[in-house]
Enzyme design. Structure first.
Site, PDB file in Angstrom:
ATOM      1  N   ALA A  47       0.844  -1.205   0.000  1.00 33.14           N
ATOM      2  CA  ALA A  47       0.000   0.000   0.000  1.00 33.14           C
ATOM      3  C   ALA A  47       0.871   1.244   0.000  1.00 33.14           C
ATOM      4  O   ALA A  47       1.693   1.429   0.888  1.00 33.14           O
ATOM      5  CB  ALA A  47      -0.895  -0.009   1.242  1.00 33.14           C
ATOM      6  N   ALA A  48       0.702   2.107  -1.003  1.00 35.35           N
ATOM      7  CA  ALA A  48       1.506   3.335  -1.045  1.00 35.35           C
ATOM      8  C   ALA A  48       0.933   4.310  -2.046  1.00 35.35           C
ATOM      9  O   ALA A  48       0.219   3.927  -2.975  1.00 35.35           O
ATOM     10  CB  ALA A  48       2.945   3.011  -1.441  1.00 35.35           C
ATOM     11  N   SER A  90      11.526   0.583  -3.531  1.00 38.92           N
ATOM     12  CA  SER A  90      11.691   1.069  -4.899  1.00 38.92           C
ATOM     13  C   SER A  90      13.135   1.435  -5.188  1.00 38.92           C
ATOM     14  O   SER A  90      13.874   1.861  -4.292  1.00 38.92           O
ATOM     15  CB  SER A  90      10.828   2.314  -5.093  1.00 38.92           C
ATOM     16  OG  SER A  90      11.157   2.955  -6.308  1.00 38.92           O
ATOM     17  N   TYR A 150       8.406  11.162  -2.842  1.00 37.71           N
ATOM     18  CA  TYR A 150       8.059   9.740  -2.876  1.00 37.71           C
ATOM     19  C   TYR A 150       9.259   8.885  -2.478  1.00 37.71           C
ATOM     20  O   TYR A 150       9.144   7.958  -1.664  1.00 37.71           O
ATOM     21  CB  TYR A 150       7.571   9.382  -4.280  1.00 37.71           C
ATOM     22  CG  TYR A 150       7.433   7.907  -4.510  1.00 37.71           C
ATOM     23  CD1 TYR A 150       6.492   7.161  -3.815  1.00 37.71           C
ATOM     24  CD2 TYR A 150       8.246   7.251  -5.436  1.00 37.71           C
ATOM     25  CE1 TYR A 150       6.373   5.796  -4.026  1.00 37.71           C
ATOM     26  CE2 TYR A 150       8.124   5.885  -5.649  1.00 37.71           C
ATOM     27  CZ  TYR A 150       7.196   5.169  -4.948  1.00 37.71           C
ATOM     28  OH  TYR A 150       7.081   3.817  -5.151  1.00 37.71           O
ATOM     29  N   LYS A 154       9.676   6.230   0.629  1.00 35.30           N
ATOM     30  CA  LYS A 154      10.005   4.812   0.448  1.00 35.30           C
ATOM     31  C   LYS A 154      11.203   4.444   1.319  1.00 35.30           C
ATOM     32  O   LYS A 154      11.254   3.372   1.917  1.00 35.30           O
ATOM     33  CB  LYS A 154      10.304   4.518  -1.027  1.00 35.30           C
ATOM     34  CG  LYS A 154       9.063   4.292  -1.827  1.00 35.30           C
ATOM     35  CD  LYS A 154       8.523   2.888  -1.575  1.00 35.30           C
ATOM     36  CE  LYS A 154       7.026   2.844  -1.628  1.00 35.30           C
ATOM     37  NZ  LYS A 154       6.465   1.533  -1.299  1.00 35.30           N
ATOM     38  N   ASN A 179      11.171  -0.578 -12.807  1.00 28.23           N
ATOM     39  CA  ASN A 179       9.953  -0.015 -13.408  1.00 28.23           C
ATOM     40  C   ASN A 179       8.941  -1.110 -13.721  1.00 28.23           C
ATOM     41  O   ASN A 179       9.052  -1.792 -14.737  1.00 28.23           O
ATOM     42  CB  ASN A 179      10.325   0.797 -14.642  1.00 28.23           C
ATOM     43  CG  ASN A 179      11.101   2.036 -14.253  1.00 28.23           C
ATOM     44  OD1 ASN A 179      12.218   1.938 -13.744  1.00 28.23           O
ATOM     45  ND2 ASN A 179      10.511   3.192 -14.438  1.00 28.23           N
TER      46      ASN A 179
HETATM   47  C1  UD1 Z   1       9.060   4.922 -11.663  1.00 26.65           C
HETATM   48  C2  UD1 Z   1       7.869   5.285 -10.826  1.00 26.65           C
HETATM   49  C3  UD1 Z   1       8.174   5.190  -9.373  1.00 26.65           C
HETATM   50  C4  UD1 Z   1       8.671   3.812  -9.056  1.00 26.65           C
HETATM   51  C5  UD1 Z   1       9.853   3.503  -9.926  1.00 26.65           C
HETATM   52  C6  UD1 Z   1      10.325   2.097  -9.698  1.00 26.65           C
HETATM   53  C7  UD1 Z   1       6.169   6.903 -11.350  1.00 26.65           C
HETATM   54  C8  UD1 Z   1       5.863   8.298 -11.746  1.00 26.65           C
HETATM   55  N1  UD1 Z   1       7.450   6.625 -11.165  1.00 26.65           N
HETATM   56  O1  UD1 Z   1      10.087   5.893 -11.504  1.00 26.65           O
HETATM   57  O2  UD1 Z   1       7.007   5.440  -8.611  1.00 26.65           O
HETATM   58  O3  UD1 Z   1       9.035   3.687  -7.703  1.00 26.65           O
HETATM   59  O4  UD1 Z   1       9.515   3.654 -11.294  1.00 26.65           O
HETATM   60  O5  UD1 Z   1       9.281   1.200  -9.881  1.00 26.65           O
HETATM   61  O6  UD1 Z   1       5.306   6.064 -11.216  1.00 26.65           O
HETATM   62  N2  UD1 Z   1       9.032  10.063 -19.292  1.00 26.65           N
HETATM   63  C9  UD1 Z   1       8.789  10.377 -20.623  1.00 26.65           C
HETATM   64  N3  UD1 Z   1       7.519  10.771 -20.986  1.00 26.65           N
HETATM   65  C10 UD1 Z   1       6.494  10.846 -20.090  1.00 26.65           C
HETATM   66  C11 UD1 Z   1       6.734  10.512 -18.731  1.00 26.65           C
HETATM   67  C12 UD1 Z   1       8.017  10.126 -18.373  1.00 26.65           C
HETATM   68  O7  UD1 Z   1       9.683  10.332 -21.468  1.00 26.65           O
HETATM   69  O8  UD1 Z   1       5.373  11.188 -20.489  1.00 26.65           O
HETATM   70  C13 UD1 Z   1      10.400   9.648 -18.911  1.00 26.65           C
HETATM   71  C14 UD1 Z   1      10.934  10.406 -17.708  1.00 26.65           C
HETATM   72  O9  UD1 Z   1      11.520  11.605 -18.108  1.00 26.65           O
HETATM   73  C15 UD1 Z   1      11.954   9.417 -17.146  1.00 26.65           C
HETATM   74  C16 UD1 Z   1      11.369   8.049 -17.526  1.00 26.65           C
HETATM   75  O10 UD1 Z   1      10.389   8.284 -18.515  1.00 26.65           O
HETATM   76  O11 UD1 Z   1      13.182   9.580 -17.791  1.00 26.65           O
HETATM   77  C17 UD1 Z   1      10.749   7.285 -16.378  1.00 26.65           C
HETATM   78  O12 UD1 Z   1       9.749   8.055 -15.786  1.00 26.65           O
HETATM   79  P1  UD1 Z   1       8.733   7.531 -14.663  1.00 26.65           P
HETATM   80  O13 UD1 Z   1       8.134   6.229 -15.034  1.00 26.65           O
HETATM   81  O14 UD1 Z   1       7.799   8.644 -14.396  1.00 26.65           O
HETATM   82  O15 UD1 Z   1       9.633   7.441 -13.348  1.00 26.65           O
HETATM   83  P2  UD1 Z   1      10.820   6.588 -12.767  1.00 26.65           P
HETATM   84  O16 UD1 Z   1      11.809   7.547 -12.235  1.00 26.65           O
HETATM   85  O17 UD1 Z   1      11.368   5.594 -13.717  1.00 26.65           O
END
Ligand code: UD1
Length: 318
Positions: A47-48, A90, A150, A154, A179
């Site tokens: 849960a988070a 995470s 966040y 964590k 991810n």
């Molecule tokens: C993600 C999660 C985080 C989780 C972690 C590990 C989110 C927002 N982030 O972090 O909660 O703990 O994985 O599981 O859920 N990007 C684009 N276009 C977009 C959105 C993002 O190019 O529309 C790029 C961002 O610039 C970044 C990458 O995608 O370089 C990853 O982004 P994101 O999934 O948001 O966050 P993480 O840091 O990978």
């Protein structure tokens, strides 16, 4: 819950939004925990409130759900004599991944400047000499460096769980998810991971918008593999009194651009657009070694990127 049920465990769920075979409740309410914890021998705490959030107005909610909620849960576990915890942590606790400088060896660069990012300089530089770096795999012993609210919550969950383990002699396995993606992932919201955002865009006929130059790397791990990792952690015999943390990753990193192209190709377009936009809170590369989880939990991801993204391109979202 499905993976645990299939493995023969008796499972009770507690979820703010309800679960098919569990209860609806908030982990911040001690009385909501009494039913599910009675007679339990293990808690799997997922849960988070996740994601980068919208702005600092989100801060109290992150702290309340993630930090206070975990504290209430740990106290309730002690009250009910439940001594084993699997915690969803995470990779965000690391901040940037690991990097090597030709001159200075292994370094941990600080946050990228707005000036560099707006000038299209996306790669972090050596904190000592400013040289370009090579990204390397990060392992669990890297010092934490949370870069977002966040991430801080964590890390606080891990610390609280470690304190609880020391005081009660309990065991904690913290799974540092990379991810996560897959069926029933929540749709496009300000709190969603990039895979869900791209998938939602494609479904609506819009091009995925790839930030920076699209070459930032992540490790996409399928939700069914993550479920298996939780099961492996629940069944592992880790030493009591301390927290053991593991990267839960596929070990097969890909760029965000590649991920966007894989999803777009599977759905027949539209093609992704690389926008050069950036978010100050983003890190550049986070690539992990899954070796410790393999060694201690016997966990190996089984769903590869090509197969997983092919399924994810058309699977229903939540
Ligand atoms: C993600 C999660 C985080 C989780 C972690 C590990 C989110 C927002 N982030 O972090 O909660 O703990 O994985 O599981 O859920 N990007 C684009 N276009 C977009 C959105 C993002 O190019 O529309 C790029 C961002 O610039 C970044 C990458 O995608 O370089 C990853 O982004 P994101 O999934 O948001 O966050 P993480 O840091 O990978």
């Amino acid at each position: 819950m499905e993976a645990f049920g299939a493995a023969g465990h008796e499972v009770t769920g507690l979820d703010l939004r309800g679960t098919p075979d569990g209860t609806t409740g908030d982990i911040r309410a001690p009385e909501a925990l009494d039913g599910p914890l009675a007679g339990a021998d293990l808690v799997v705490h997922q849960a988070a409130k996740v994601g980068l959030g919208v702005d600092v107005a989100d801060l109290p909610d992150y702290a309340s759900v993630n930090v206070y909620g975990t504290a209430v849960l740990l106290a309730a576990m002690a009250r009910h004599g439940v001594g084993r915890l699997v915690l969803a942590s995470s990779m965000v606790v690391y901040g940037e991944g690991a990097y090597d400088c030709g001159e200075h060896g292994r370094v941990r660069p600080g946050p990228r400047t707005a000036q560099d990012l707006s000038g299209g300089v996306f790669e972090p530089r050596c904190p000592v000499c400013g040289a370009e770096l090579t990204s390397a795999t990060i392992s669990e012993d890297a010092p934490p460096d949370p870069r977002s609210v966040y991430a801080s919550t964590k890390l606080a969950q891990e610390h609280l769980a470690a304190n609880w383990a020391r005081e009660t002699g309990g065991t904690v396995v913290a799974l540092r998810y990379h991810n996560v993606y897959g069926p029933r992932m929540p749709r496009d919201t300000p709190y969603s991971g990039v895979a869900a955002i791209f998938r939602s865009a494609l479904e609506a006929g819009r091009a995925p918008r790839v930030f920076e130059d699209g070459l930032q790397r992540r490790d996409f791990v399928h939700v069914r593999d993550v479920a298996r990792a939780n099961l492996a952690a629940a069944e592992a015999r880790t030493p009591p009194g301390a927290l053991a943390a593991y990267n839960i990753a596929s070990g097969e990193p890909h760029t965000i651009g590649e991920m966007a192209r894989a999803l777009a190709a599977e759905r027949g377009g539209p093609e992704p657009v690389v926008t050069g936009e950036y978010r100050l809170g983003d890190v550049r590369h986070v690539v992990a070694s899954p070796a410790h989880a393999a060694r201690d939990l016997h966990f190996h991801a089984t769903i590869g990127f090509t197969e997983g993204m092919k399924e994810f391109a058309t699977t229903p979202l939540a």
